[in-house]
Write an enzyme that holds these catalytic residues in place. Structure first.
Site, short mmCIF file in Angstrom:
data_model
loop_
_atom_site.label_atom_id
_atom_site.label_comp_id
_atom_site.label_asym_id
_atom_site.label_seq_id
_atom_site.Cartn_x
_atom_site.Cartn_y
_atom_site.Cartn_z
N LEU A 1 0.80 -1.22 0.00
CA LEU A 1 0.00 0.00 0.00
C LEU A 1 0.83 1.28 0.00
O LEU A 1 0.31 2.37 0.21
CB LEU A 1 -0.96 0.00 1.19
CG LEU A 1 -1.98 -1.15 1.17
CD1 LEU A 1 -2.86 -1.10 2.41
CD2 LEU A 1 -2.82 -1.14 -0.09
N MET B 1 8.84 5.08 4.48
CA MET B 1 8.95 3.69 4.02
C MET B 1 10.13 3.52 3.06
O MET B 1 10.79 2.48 3.07
CB MET B 1 7.65 3.22 3.37
CG MET B 1 6.49 3.11 4.36
SD MET B 1 6.89 2.18 5.87
CE MET B 1 7.33 0.60 5.20
N GLU B 2 10.40 4.53 2.25
CA GLU B 2 11.54 4.45 1.34
C GLU B 2 12.85 4.40 2.12
O GLU B 2 13.75 3.61 1.80
CB GLU B 2 11.52 5.64 0.38
CG GLU B 2 10.45 5.53 -0.69
CD GLU B 2 9.02 5.75 -0.19
OE1 GLU B 2 8.10 5.42 -0.95
OE2 GLU B 2 8.82 6.25 0.94
N ASP C 1 24.14 -10.87 2.47
CA ASP C 1 24.23 -11.75 1.31
C ASP C 1 25.66 -11.89 0.81
O ASP C 1 26.11 -12.99 0.51
CB ASP C 1 23.34 -11.23 0.19
CG ASP C 1 23.38 -12.11 -1.04
OD1 ASP C 1 23.10 -13.32 -0.91
OD2 ASP C 1 23.75 -11.61 -2.12
#
Length: 146
Positions: free
Chosen positions: A61, A99-100, A114
């Site tokens: 959203l 949110m970014e 990773d």
């Protein structure tokens, strides 16, 4: 998705951070730039920026917003074998960039994990949080410092 069409466009800024703690030997590989996969922090910086740009594709959203700036800063602490990542995201728009910034911090730290997991699977990502947001009708918010 919330309707933000009636909101005024304002300059908006959000800062977020997170950390990754690892074995001293893994930290040394990153700090010295001698990891066989290359420049871990350089790749993580690009991944964090890319994460901010793709936030709306990952968070169902979240509004897609035009970012005007994404800055990524790493701080290393040899005593604790920790890398701290801080992201500042900016836009001129109708909705915030929290949110970014948070997505960027998460993706940057996940990239470090990773790239280094072959030498240290026990790394710990922690303390991902919003530090500050400015702009919009809610104004300025900043995390309370101890």
């Amino acid at each position: 998705m919330v309707d933000v069409g009636g909101k005024a466009e304002t300059h908006r800024v959000a800062r977020a951070e997170g950390t990754i703690t690892m074995l001293p030997a893994t930290f040394d590989l990153i700090a010295s730039g001698s990891h066989k996969k290359g420049d871990v922090l350089g790749v993580a910086r690009l991944a964090a920026i890319g994460g901010a740009k793709r936030c709306a594709d990952l968070i169902p959203l979240a509004h897609p917003i035009p970012l005007t700036k994404v800055a990524v800063v790493f701080t290393t602490d040899v005593a604790t074998s920790t890398v701290r990542l801080e992201v500042t995201a900016e836009t001129v728009g109708r909705t915030g960039v929290e949110m970014e910034a948070l997505t960027a911090a998460s993706v940057g730290l996940l990239t470090i994990y990773d790239m280094c997991k072959a030498v240290d699977r026990g790394m710990v990502i922690s303390a991902i949080r919003l530090l500050e947001k400015l702009g919009g009708k809610s104004g300025h918010w900043k995390v309370a410092q101890p």
